[in-house]
Write a protein that holds these residues in place. Structure first.
Motif, PDB file in Angstrom:
ATOM      1  N   ASP A  66       0.815  -1.283   0.166  1.00 43.48           N
ATOM      2  CA  ASP A  66       0.034   0.059  -0.169  1.00 43.48           C
ATOM      3  C   ASP A  66       0.988   1.265  -0.161  1.00 43.48           C
ATOM      4  N   LEU A  67       2.046   1.254  -0.119  1.00 46.77           N
ATOM      5  CA  LEU A  67       3.089   2.301  -0.145  1.00 46.77           C
ATOM      6  C   LEU A  67       4.074   2.065  -1.368  1.00 46.77           C
ATOM      7  N   LEU A  68       4.548   3.000  -2.043  1.00 47.21           N
ATOM      8  CA  LEU A  68       5.499   3.004  -3.212  1.00 47.21           C
ATOM      9  C   LEU A  68       6.507   3.974  -2.548  1.00 47.21           C
ATOM     10  N   ILE A  69       7.681   3.570  -2.252  1.00 44.84           N
ATOM     11  CA  ILE A  69       8.727   4.376  -2.011  1.00 44.84           C
ATOM     12  C   ILE A  69       9.480   4.611  -3.118  1.00 44.84           C
ATOM     13  N   VAL A  70       9.631   5.602  -3.998  1.00 45.35           N
ATOM     14  CA  VAL A  70      10.353   5.726  -5.050  1.00 45.35           C
ATOM     15  C   VAL A  70      11.773   6.109  -4.671  1.00 45.35           C
ATOM     16  N   ALA A  71      12.838   5.255  -4.759  1.00 49.99           N
ATOM     17  CA  ALA A  71      13.937   5.574  -4.121  1.00 49.99           C
ATOM     18  C   ALA A  71      14.897   5.566  -5.380  1.00 49.99           C
ATOM     19  N   GLY A  72      15.208   6.850  -5.956  1.00 51.82           N
ATOM     20  CA  GLY A  72      16.401   7.073  -6.899  1.00 51.82           C
ATOM     21  C   GLY A  72      15.767   7.644  -8.164  1.00 51.82           C
ATOM     22  N   THR A  73      16.752   7.664  -9.224  1.00 53.15           N
ATOM     23  CA  THR A  73      16.462   8.248 -10.593  1.00 53.15           C
ATOM     24  C   THR A  73      15.584   7.367 -11.271  1.00 53.15           C
ATOM     25  N   VAL A  74      14.436   8.163 -11.666  1.00 60.31           N
ATOM     26  CA  VAL A  74      13.486   7.637 -12.782  1.00 60.31           C
ATOM     27  C   VAL A  74      13.779   8.078 -14.158  1.00 60.31           C
ATOM     28  N   VAL A  75      14.074   7.114 -14.661  1.00 57.49           N
ATOM     29  CA  VAL A  75      14.239   7.369 -16.116  1.00 57.49           C
ATOM     30  C   VAL A  75      13.138   7.229 -17.036  1.00 57.49           C
ATOM     31  N   ASN A  76      12.969   7.980 -18.123  1.00 57.53           N
ATOM     32  CA  ASN A  76      11.763   7.783 -19.156  1.00 57.53           C
ATOM     33  C   ASN A  76      11.261   6.207 -19.515  1.00 57.53           C
ATOM     34  N   LYS A  77      12.371   5.734 -19.670  1.00 55.87           N
ATOM     35  CA  LYS A  77      12.162   4.101 -19.901  1.00 55.87           C
ATOM     36  C   LYS A  77      11.559   3.545 -18.928  1.00 55.87           C
ATOM     37  N   VAL A  78      11.901   3.724 -17.575  1.00 54.60           N
ATOM     38  CA  VAL A  78      11.280   3.140 -16.568  1.00 54.60           C
ATOM     39  C   VAL A  78       9.915   3.532 -16.051  1.00 54.60           C
ATOM     40  N   ALA A  79       9.620   4.852 -16.353  1.00 57.85           N
ATOM     41  CA  ALA A  79       8.436   5.298 -15.878  1.00 57.85           C
ATOM     42  C   ALA A  79       7.129   4.626 -16.201  1.00 57.85           C
ATOM     43  N   PRO A  80       6.673   4.151 -17.462  1.00 58.15           N
ATOM     44  CA  PRO A  80       5.666   3.189 -17.601  1.00 58.15           C
ATOM     45  C   PRO A  80       5.654   2.231 -16.611  1.00 58.15           C
ATOM     46  N   MET A  81       6.754   1.384 -16.425  1.00 55.90           N
ATOM     47  CA  MET A  81       6.661   0.267 -15.656  1.00 55.90           C
ATOM     48  C   MET A  81       6.241   0.760 -13.953  1.00 55.90           C
ATOM     49  N   LEU A  82       6.847   1.700 -13.702  1.00 54.28           N
ATOM     50  CA  LEU A  82       6.573   2.423 -12.386  1.00 54.28           C
ATOM     51  C   LEU A  82       5.054   2.887 -12.311  1.00 54.28           C
ATOM     52  N   LYS A  83       4.688   3.482 -13.330  1.00 60.57           N
ATOM     53  CA  LYS A  83       3.032   3.759 -13.360  1.00 60.57           C
ATOM     54  C   LYS A  83       2.272   2.390 -12.979  1.00 60.57           C
ATOM     55  N   LEU A  84       2.893   1.244 -13.852  1.00 64.38           N
ATOM     56  CA  LEU A  84       2.056  -0.073 -13.945  1.00 64.38           C
ATOM     57  C   LEU A  84       1.881  -0.785 -12.628  1.00 64.38           C
ATOM     58  N   ILE A  85       3.137  -0.344 -11.824  1.00 68.72           N
ATOM     59  CA  ILE A  85       3.343  -0.962 -10.476  1.00 68.72           C
ATOM     60  C   ILE A  85       2.353  -0.287  -9.663  1.00 68.72           C
ATOM     61  N   TRP A  86       2.267   1.075  -9.835  1.00 72.76           N
ATOM     62  CA  TRP A  86       1.304   1.992  -9.119  1.00 72.76           C
ATOM     63  C   TRP A  86       0.008   1.562  -9.125  1.00 72.76           C
ATOM     64  N   GLU A  87      -0.370   1.152 -10.399  1.00 74.28           N
ATOM     65  CA  GLU A  87      -1.873   1.036 -11.020  1.00 74.28           C
ATOM     66  C   GLU A  87      -2.124  -0.461 -10.287  1.00 74.28           C
ATOM     67  N   GLN A  88      -1.265  -1.199 -10.119  1.00 75.95           N
ATOM     68  CA  GLN A  88      -1.387  -2.617  -9.693  1.00 75.95           C
ATOM     69  C   GLN A  88      -1.615  -2.775  -7.865  1.00 75.95           C
ATOM     70  N   MET A  89      -1.405  -1.751  -7.228  1.00 79.86           N
ATOM     71  CA  MET A  89      -1.418  -1.685  -6.014  1.00 79.86           C
ATOM     72  C   MET A  89      -2.906  -1.419  -5.745  1.00 79.86           C
ATOM     73  N   PRO A  90      -3.425  -1.851  -4.613  1.00 72.68           N
ATOM     74  CA  PRO A  90      -4.692  -1.778  -4.258  1.00 72.68           C
ATOM     75  C   PRO A  90      -4.847  -0.624  -3.533  1.00 72.68           C
ATOM     76  N   ASP A  91      -6.157   0.225  -3.454  1.00 70.81           N
ATOM     77  CA  ASP A  91      -6.519   1.495  -2.764  1.00 70.81           C
ATOM     78  C   ASP A  91      -6.678   0.941  -1.332  1.00 70.81           C
ATOM     79  N   PRO A  92      -6.376   1.908  -0.236  1.00 72.10           N
ATOM     80  CA  PRO A  92      -5.938   2.976  -0.481  1.00 72.10           C
ATOM     81  C   PRO A  92      -4.216   2.835  -0.460  1.00 72.10           C
TER      82      PRO A  92
END
Length: 179
Positions: A66-92
């Motif tokens: 239920d918590l995403l800790i973004v630790a480090g540099t996010v490059v544009n190539k990784v951004a869609p995968m990070l967004k997908l991980i965020w979308e897979q997390m349940p609310d809240p």
């Protein structure tokens, strides 16, 4: 209303307060490390600082977190995968941006580096530093717990729904990421 003890020895509280207490004292971050800040995040979870005592237990699956800790540099190539991980997390769900690179691109003002993870994910707490110390992450988690307590249960769900509608209206969600 906080929990109170009546004369018969019963604890009285509201369902909202009970759920909020459970949410803030059992944060389960998904295990993602993108750069050098991840070493400090691992250090915080190790025996010296021991995040387990705060109820923070790292999970390997976004569906259990239920918590995403973004630790480090996010490059544009990784951004869609990070967004997908965020979308897979349940609310809240909540997000902590750890370090200068995740928060604002750091010393990399280039075309390939995302200039702040808040462009794709709503961030609740920013932790400054390059890299931030483990104490900074612990302080950020405590601030997130305070924010969860203040927002309650229904208030946060409404705020996230409004944010989601706003970024869809602006067209900031790529079509391949929408669920």
């Amino acid at each position: 209303m906080m929990a109170s003890l009546n004369s018969n020895g019963f604890v009285l509280t509201t369902v909202d307060e009970l759920l909020s207490w459970g949410r803030r004292n059992a944060l389960w971050p998904v295990t993602i490390g993108l750069a050098c800040c991840a070493i400090e995040m691992m250090h915080t979870a190790a025996s010296r600082f021991d995040l387990d005592r705060l109820g923070v237990i790292f999970r390997a699956s976004p569906r259990q977190a239920d918590l995403l800790i973004v630790a480090g540099t996010v490059v544009n190539k990784v951004a869609p995968m990070l967004k997908l991980i965020w979308e897979q997390m349940p609310d809240p769900k909540w997000c902590i941006s750890m370090g200068g690179c995740a928060s604002a691109g750091g010393p990399f003002p280039t075309y390939s580096t995302l200039q702040g993870v808040d462009r794709i994910i709503p961030v609740d707490v920013y932790i400054p530093g390059c890299p931030p110390h483990p104490q900074g992450l612990i302080y950020g988690i405590l601030q997130l717990q305070k924010k969860i307590k203040q927002m309650g249960v229904k208030k946060y769900d409404k705020a996230f729904e409004e944010f989601n509608k706003e970024i869809q209206r602006q067209g900031l969600i790529p079509t391949e990421v929408q669920v």
